[in-house]
Every structure is written in structure tokens, then in C-alpha cells.
Design a protein around this motif. Structure first.
Motif, mmCIF file in Angstrom:
data_model
loop_
_atom_site.group_PDB
_atom_site.id
_atom_site.type_symbol
_atom_site.label_atom_id
_atom_site.label_comp_id
_atom_site.label_asym_id
_atom_site.label_seq_id
_atom_site.Cartn_x
_atom_site.Cartn_y
_atom_site.Cartn_z
ATOM 1 N N PHE A 1 0.828 -1.207 0.000
ATOM 2 C CA PHE A 1 0.000 0.000 0.000
ATOM 3 C C PHE A 1 0.865 1.261 0.000
ATOM 4 N N HIS B 1 -0.840 3.292 -2.796
ATOM 5 C CA HIS B 1 -1.739 4.368 -2.380
ATOM 6 C C HIS B 1 -1.347 4.804 -0.966
ATOM 7 N N GLU C 1 -1.590 7.440 0.740
ATOM 8 C CA GLU C 1 -2.570 8.171 1.559
ATOM 9 C C GLU C 1 -3.508 7.187 2.246
ATOM 10 N N ALA C 2 -3.851 6.102 1.553
ATOM 11 C CA ALA C 2 -4.739 5.114 2.154
ATOM 12 C C ALA C 2 -4.063 4.462 3.359
ATOM 13 N N LEU C 3 -2.782 4.188 3.222
ATOM 14 C CA LEU C 3 -2.045 3.575 4.332
ATOM 15 C C LEU C 3 -1.990 4.536 5.512
ATOM 16 N N ASP C 4 -1.733 5.776 5.216
ATOM 17 C CA ASP C 4 -1.682 6.792 6.266
ATOM 18 C C ASP C 4 -3.037 6.900 6.957
ATOM 19 N N ALA C 5 -4.088 6.920 6.153
ATOM 20 C CA ALA C 5 -5.431 7.040 6.720
ATOM 21 C C ALA C 5 -5.792 5.811 7.548
ATOM 22 N N ALA C 6 -5.132 4.698 7.266
ATOM 23 C CA ALA C 6 -5.398 3.495 8.049
ATOM 24 C C ALA C 6 -4.576 3.488 9.334
ATOM 25 N N GLY C 7 -3.813 4.547 9.532
ATOM 26 C CA GLY C 7 -3.100 4.682 10.792
ATOM 27 C C GLY C 7 -1.685 4.134 10.797
#
Ligand SMILES: Nc1ncnc2c1ncn2[C@@H]1O[C@H](COP(=O)(O)OP(=O)(O)OP(=O)(O)O)[C@@H](O)[C@H]1O
Ligand SMILES: [Mg+2]
Lengths: 290, 510
Positions: free
Chosen positions: A154, A158, A160-166
Motif C-alpha cells: 500500500f 496508495h 494516503e490510504a495507508l496513512d489514513a489506516a493509521g
């Protein structure tokens, strides 16, 4: 195909496979690793020196890996922390390794060409070959079944998706680049203390780039990438075989031409493959929050 | 009041700057537990920014975030997630090549002996999916799923993490009316179970029908907060924009010319564009100059393919047969450049992929496609003075905010990216306008504006092909309506011939 040629293919593929797997970690996480060549070169040198000092190929390869990690840390510092352009920084790392190895060699052994040769019984005979295939299997399982494998994917696809998943994207990328350094270092080590008997100047001869080509060919997946390495290894083995063989009219083809073979195969394979293999989406990009 | 229930979320004086832009300027917000709280405001008002701070994506420059009476300082979204907050982002946070299951588990994988327990996770997810009626094919790569299902995946992500406070940033911008209704059914159910839901939207209808409270943002500040029952759409619209907005513009009858602006004949497409399920079979229609033809349909019934076949006629993989005429010329095998030179303007469906260079400054994006026009280039050299003057004027006229030509287009808020494209395309004084989802993600003021522009273009003699999932766009603007269903044109209506309800039925294939 004779058994000889097969054995030789497997042997010469070994450094490529280590380096390509290393490249996989970094590139899957979104960091392009042009520096593979330099990491390998420094690894080869450090492994040779380590083996000469400790008289153990195991400790020697540990030296090689450590050197790879160290240089990879410099690379990561530039591209992740300082957001330098990955191609430029990678090229700089390659040039650094090309300059640094003869320089240290001169200091240590008073020659710039190559290290003293390592006695036969202190070299690896087949261990790296088995090790690299075990590693291929480990990578396949790791990518598929572990959380960190998923995070690395990830981070490159993506972030940003990893970041958003914490999960901290840059932390994942740092780890991936360091692992990449260790494996490229091991690739270098298998060049200097497994396939040859010493480190010689610029001995990687583009293998880091070939490993990158294998990654593209193998769509950044461990097993297909390793198989692509075998293909390039095969071209290399054939090339070694052809040297000095009289082909027609009793004259051997000049060695310089024969040595082109693996590179030619690389170019042809890549040319036929461009556009059909897509790198991770975020590869080469800096991750910034927000 | 002595016993006011403690707020689920409270933002106090939240402030955030990006360079010279103040995205949030002392935002105060109180959200009661167990309610659906609407957040509305113009494009660029700072709604997403406030919510991203609440979710820990970036830290506020000043101000406090208080969750369940505790002051919180987030290091990263991980802390916010741990505190029970979940967010569905305006642009989905999903990686296309990976499976729905992996996208949901990411960061919250159940692990045994270092290995992800996908089976266990799947059992739990299946139960959740049943409970809320959110079926998903777990093993499909995300990119093969339609947008509506991707939305379900995003919501399942929150439910899987057991979020108590759900932030949804414009969740319905990409949904069809049917999918949106389904979403709201679920949101109500979740609220009734005691969850707190923050809903950002530009659709006042949704605010009126589904929220308990509503907060209005304008220019980085909160300008109003009230129970939904004590307000009405017109008041909200005025509060948002700071002037009186006409919610339903009046479109005068068309003066259609006989000249054809475009015509397509027997257009068929074998392959499908990612995400949709239908091919295009034997589509023929025409658009006259001075006429707006609207294409309605539930997403995935061939609209994307139709646009693909019209706009990328040379893409060898995409069209199998058929002919496209623009302004009397057979353009089937033309280069984009020559088509543009005919006087064709287009607003693409996916603004980020096809409409903008996100990394490049606004000024260059404004130039895209106009780079050869003699106003902006002489002898192969760009005339930056003219360019900057024209771009500045367009920013003013189309109200693209912030008024800064140097920032990368990707840093504009979603609605402002859309306005930038609209400004550029109308700049060419088109004779044919192809507009796909022209009002996607823009605020009520901008919808009014874009609608007026499209009508004005029509009245100046342009033929307009309008493809939109928004029935409001279609019904307000179209002089003729074509309904697409399963890759065919299933029905055709003249203006005023069809009601919203009937149109919905036709779109569903009955
Ligand atoms: N990462 C960023 N860098 C620079 N500026 C930003 C960034 N993110 C947002 N902005 C700016 O902050 C302001 C507020 O943006 P935000 O995305 O919060 O608006 P919004 O209310 O969500 O609008 P929309 O309805 O269009 O989504 C805008 O002017 C935008 O250009
Ligand atoms: Mg927003």
C-alpha cells in the motif's frame, strides 16, 4: 541443455536474485531504487574485506549486508527525509560506490584494482544459491500473508490510504529501503565471495540494473522476478560458454561481442515488455501529509 | 441548561493555514452523540480540512479537539482510530489492484503467529455485511468494483474498526440516487444504534431529509449552526454563499438551429471501461446546435463507454465500430488537436485524471489545450503576460479560490478544481460542448453558475451533450433527454415530458 549449463545458470543468477528481491522491497514501497547497482558494489567490496579479515564467509556476508544497509540509509535519508529526486539521488549513490570502493581498497591494500584473493576454503561454495531460493519463497509468503507485506504494497500503491489506516508511510518506506540495502549487499557478497575469489573494481558490471529489469519483467512480484533473473543468468552462462568457442571458419568470436549477450537479452526483453508491466502507482513520489 | 449532554466531538478555535491560505480560521463545532450532523459550505470553505484534523491526518496550527470530553492531540490517524473515529474521504482511500478484503483490513489486520487471519476477518465482515445490507465481493480487486460498491467497502472499513464517530466527506458525490438512498438507510440505522455521524455534503435535499443538526462553513469559519428542523434549503444556501442563490434557474426555450453539432451512428464498444459492467451496443443520436441533450442513466450503464468512444475515438482498444461526426466533419480518425480546433470543448468525467495536471500550477492548467492559440503563443514562445492576464480574469469570473495562479491544481479543493476546468473550457467559446458530470462536487452557488453558463453557451449557438448522474442537472438543463440502460438508448423525452419519478423508473430499466 546440459546439466553444466543449468548449474552455471543457477550460480550466476544468484547475485541477481538477491539484488532483485532487494529492489522489490524498495520499489513496492514506492521508492525507486536505481541505487541497487551501488549498493551491490559496496556490498561486494565489504564482503570481500570482511571475509579476508574474519576468515568466514558468513561473517563476510554479514559485512556486505551491513555495508548495503548503511549506504541504503544514506539513500533513504536523501529521498525520504530530504525528498530528493530518486533518480538523481540513486545515480549519486552509484557514483559514490564506484568511487569509494577503489579508494578504500587503495587505503587497505595499496591497490585500486582488486582485493587480495580469498582462499578457496574461506569462500561460499553453494550456500548463497540455496539461500536465494529460500528467500524467494519467504518473500512470496511474506508479501501475501503478513501485515507488513500488505503495508509495503500500500505504501507504493496508495500511500494516503495507508496513512489514513493509521500506519506511518515513511516508516514503512524506511524499513523497505534498508531491507533492500541488506539484500543488495548480499547480492554483492555472492558476487565477490561466491562466484569469484576477490573483489575487483566495478565487478557488478550493471547487474544492479539488470536486477531492476528483472523486476519490471517480473511485474514486481518475487517469483516471476526470480524467474526473470534466471533468464538473464542463462544468457550470462551461455555467454561464458561461448567465449573462445570457434564458431565458423575456425575463428572464435571476439570476447567483447560475446559479453554483450546478457545485456542484449535484457534490452530486448524490456523493449518487448514496456507498457505491459505497470509499476506501483505511487512509485517515485514523495509522501507528504495532507 | 444544567444537564447538557456532553458532546461527542467538540472543535474549539481550530485553525489551519496552508501557506498564505487560511483553510480553517477558528472553527467551533459541537456534535451531539447519536445524531447525524450535516456540514455544508462552499467549495474551499474548509470542511474537509477541519475533518482531516479531527481524524489526525494533519495537526491544527491552533485550537483544540475534544472527543467525549477529553482533549486530544493526535500524532497520526492511528490515535484517532483508537479513539473510535473513522472517516470516509472525499477521494476514496482504496488501492485499485488489491482485494476489497485487504483494503478493509489494512492497518487492522487480525494476526496469529505473524500471519494475517483472513478467514477470521472475513467471517466477521460477512456478519457485518449481512447486518447492514452491504454486500461486497471480498476477493475482487477494488478497481473492478463499481463506485457504489467501493463506497460500501469504505463504510465496512469503519464498521470493522468499530468506529463510534463516523465522518463521511461528500459520500454521495459519486453515487446514483438509488445508491444514495441505500446509504442513508444505513446511516439512519447506525445512528439509531447510537453512533455519531458527521456528513459533509453539497446536496441540501440530503441535509433536509437526513440530518438532525447542520453547521454551515464559509471562508474557513462557521457561519451558522442549527437544528435541521428549524431551517430550509433557501436559508442554508444563502448562509453558505453569503448572497441569495437561485436554487432552480429558469431555462428559456431553446432556439435550435438545423445545423448538427454532433452525430454518432451505430457506435458499439466491445471492451468495458474499468468499473462498469455494460458494453455499448449500437448507439445512434444527434445533437443540434443551440440544443442541450442530456444523457441520464444509473452509473455503469454505458455512459462512461459512450464518452470514451466519443472523446477517444482513436483508442484502438475501445471502439469496435461506428462513426462520430462533430460539426459536420467525420472525426472518427482525427487527432485530439484537430478536434479541438473545430471548436469543441469538454468537461471530462474524471477531473483529476483527464482534466488537470495536478502537480502543475493553476496557470498552466488554464493553458491546457489553448497552448497553440495565437493569444498565448507567438512563434512557439509562450506569452506569459497574456496568459496570466487571461487566467487572472477567468479566476475572477469563475470564482476559483484561492486567487493564486501559482499553486498546484491538486491543492485546490475538489469543487475549485472543477471550476478551473469549466473556466478553461468555456474560454474557447465552444460550438460543441461535451460536459460529463459538470457539477460533480461543486457547491450550490457554483451549480447555479455552471448551469447558467451551459445555458448561455447553448444560446450562443453551441450544441451541448450533457452526461450526468444528477437528475437535477438533467431535468433543469436538457432540451432533450436520452436514457441509457445496459449500453443502449432505452428512451427519449423532450423537455417537460417526463417527471423525476418516471425518469428514475426508465433508468432502472422498466
Ligand atoms: N494540502 C493542501 N495544501 C494547500 N492548500 C490546501 C491543502 N488542502 C486544502 N487546501 C486549501 O484549503 C482550503 C480549504 O480546502 P478544503 O479542502 O477543506 O475545502 P472544502 O470545504 O472541503 O471544499 P470542497 O467542497 O470543494 O471539497 C482551500 O482553499 C484549499 O485550496
Ligand atoms: Mg472537501
Amino acid at each position: 541443455m546440459s546439466w553444466d549449463l543449468l548449474a552455471s545458470t543457477l550460480r550466476v543468477s544468484t547475485p541477481l536474485i538477491f539484488a532483485a528481491l532487494g529492489g522489490m522491497f524498495s520499489e513496492r514501497s514506492g521508492v525507486i531504487n536505481i541505487a541497487l547497482e551501488g549498493l551491490m558494489l559496496l556490498g561486494a567490496f565489504a564482503a570481500a574485506v570482511g571475509t579476508l579479515v574474519t576468515h568466514s564467509p558468513w561473517l563476510g556476508s554479514a559485512f556486505g549486508m551491513a555495508a548495503g544497509v548503511l549506504l541504503a540509509a544514506v539513500y533513504a535519508l536523501f529521498v525520504i527525509r530530504l525528498r530528493a529526486n530518486q533518480i538523481v539521488a540513486g545515480t549519486a549513490i552509484n557514483m559514490l560506490a564506484m568511487g569509494l570502493t577503489p579508494f578504500i581498497c587503495k587505503i587497505l591494500y595499496d591497490v585500486t584494482g582488486s582485493t587480495p584473493s580469498i582462499p578457496l576454503h574461506e569462500r561460499f561454495h553453494s550456500v548463497p544459491l540455496y539461500l536465494c531460493w529460500a528467500l524467494v519463497a519467504a518473500c512470496v509468503l511474506w508479501m501475501r500473508y503478513t501485515p507488513t507485506g500488505l503495508w509495503v504494497s500500500f505504501a507504493g500503491e496508495h500511500p494516503e490510504a495507508l496513512d489514513a489506516a493509521g500506519i506511518r508511510v515513511n516508516r514503512v518506506r524506511w524499513m523497505a529501503v534498508l531491507v533492500s540495502g541488506a539484500l543488495a549487499g548480499m547480492g554483492g557478497a555472492s558476487l565477490s565471495i561466491f562466484l569469484s575469489s576477490s573483489f575487483s573494481r566495478d565487478m557488478t558490471a550493471g547487474r544492479g540494473f539488470m536486477a531492476l529489469a528483472a523486476l519490471i519483467f517480473g511485474k514486481w512480484k518475487p517469483l516471476p522476478t526470480a524467474l526473470a533473473c534466471l533468464l538473464f543468468g542463462f544468457a550470462d552462462a551461455v555467454q561464458i560458454r561461448l567465449q573462445g568457442v570457434a564458431v565458423w571458419g575456425g575463428h572464435p568470436i571476439p570476447v567483447e561481442f560475446i559479453q554483450i549477450l546478457p545485456y542484449l537479452v535484457t534490452i530486448l526483453v524490456l523493449a518487448g515488455f514496456v507498457g505491459r508491466s505497470h509499476p506501483p502507482k505511487a512509485s517515485g513520489t514523495v509522501f507528504e501529509k495532507g | 441548561m444544567a444537564f447538557e449532554t456532553p458532546a461527542a466531538v467538540e472543535l474549539r478555535g481550530l485553525t489551519k493555514r496552508f501557506g498564505s491560505v487560511i483553510a480553517n480560521d477558528g472553527v467551533n463545532l459541537r456534535i451531539q452523540p447519536g445524531t447525524i450532523h450535516g456540514v455544508i459550505g462552499e467549495n474551499g470553505a474548509g470542511k474537509s480540512t477541519a475533518m482531516k484534523m479531527l481524524y489526525g491526518i494533519f495537526p491544527p496550527d491552533a485550537g483544540e479537539i475534544i472527543v467525549n470530553s477529553k482533549t486530544c492531540v493526535w500524532e497520526s490517524p492511528a490515535d484517532a482510530i483508537a479513539a473510535g473515529i473513522g472517516m470516509v474521504h472525499q477521494h476514496f482511500m482504496l488501492a485499485g489492484p488489491y482485494t476489497a478484503l485487504d483494503n478493509i483490513l489494512l492497518g487492522a489486520e487480525p494476526v496469529r503467529c505473524g500471519v494475517i487471519e483472513r478467514k477470521k476477518a472475513r467471517t466477521r465482515l460477512e456478519a457485518l455485511a449481512r447486518q447492514y445490507g452491504l454486500p461486497v465481493d471480498w476477493d475482487s480487486p477494488i478497481e473492478e468494483l463499481p463506485v457504489g460498491v467501493q463506497q460500501r467497502v469504505e463504510i465496512l472499513k469503519l464498521l470493522y474498526r468499530d468506529a463510534k464517530i463516523l465522518i463521511l466527506d461528500e459520500p454521495t458525490a459519486v453515487l446514483t440516487p438509488q445508491e444514495a438512498n441505500e446509504l442513508f438507510r444505513n446511516l439512519k440505522k447506525l445512528r439509531d444504534e447510537g453512533k455519531t455521524i458527521i456528513l459533509i455534503t453539497h446536496k441540501l435535499k440530503e441535509v433536509m431529509s437526513f440530518t438532525d443538526h447542520v453547521t454551515v462553513f464559509r471562508a474557513g469559519k462557521v457561519t451558522g449552526e442549527m437544528p435541521t428542523s428549524q431551517t430550509n434549503p433557501q436559508e442554508l444556501a444563502n448562509l453558505m454563499v453569503g448572497r441569495k442563490v437561485v436554487l432552480n434557474i429558469n431555462v428559456p426555450p431553446a432556439h435550435t438551429r438545423d445545423e448538427l453539432a454532433m452525430e454518432v451512428a451505430a457506435l458499439s464498444l466491445a471492451g468495458t471501461v474499468a468499473g462498469s459492467r455494460h458494453k455499448l451496443s449500437d448507439v445512434s443520436f444527434s445533437v443540434k446546435r443551440g440544443e442541450i441533450v442530456g444523457v441520464a442513466g444509473v452509473e455503469g450503464n454505458g455512459q462512461s463507454e459512450l464518452l470514451q468512444a466519443i472523446l477517444h475515438p482513436r483508442e484502438p482498444l475501445c471502439r469496435t465500430s461506428g462513426t462520430v461526426w462533430f460539426l459536420g466533419e467525420d472525426v472518427t480518425h482525427w487527432e485530439a488537436r484537430d478536434i479541438r480546433d473545430l471548436g469543441v470543448a469538454m468537461i471530462p468525467e474524471d477531473r483529476q485524471r483527464e482534466g488537470l495536471l495536478l502537480e502543475r500550477p493553476v496557470s498552466e492548467n488554464f493553458l491546457l489545450g489553448l497552448q497553440r492559440s495565437s493569444a498565448f503563443s507567438q512563434g512557439g514562445v509562450l506569452n506569459s503576460r497574456n496568459l496570466l492576464a487571461a487566467a487572472t480574469q477567468a479566476e475572477e469570473e469563475y470564482d476559483v479560490r484561492p486567487r493564486d495562479l501559482a499553486i498546484p491544481a491538486g491543492k485546490l479543493s475538489g469543487g475549485n478544481q472543477q471550476k478551473l476546468i469549466v473556466a478553461r473550457e468555456f474560454q474557447r467559446k465552444p460550438r460543441l460542448l461535451i460536459a460529463a458530470q459538470p457539477t460533480r462536487g461543486v457547491d450550490v452557488g457554483a451549480i447555479e453558475f455552471i448551469h447558467n453558463r451551459i445555458v448561455r453557451a447553448r444560446d450562443e449557438g453551441a450544441g451541448v451533450l450533457l452526461v450526468s448522474f444528477e437528475l437535477e442537472d438533467i431535468l433543469t438543463l436538457s432540451d432533450r433527454i436520452l436514457v441509457m440502460y445496459e449500453g443502449r438508448i432505452a428512451a427519449e423525452f423532450a423537455r417537460g415530458q417526463v417527471s423525476e419519478g418516471e425518469l428514475g423508473l426508465k433508468m432502472a430499466g422498466s
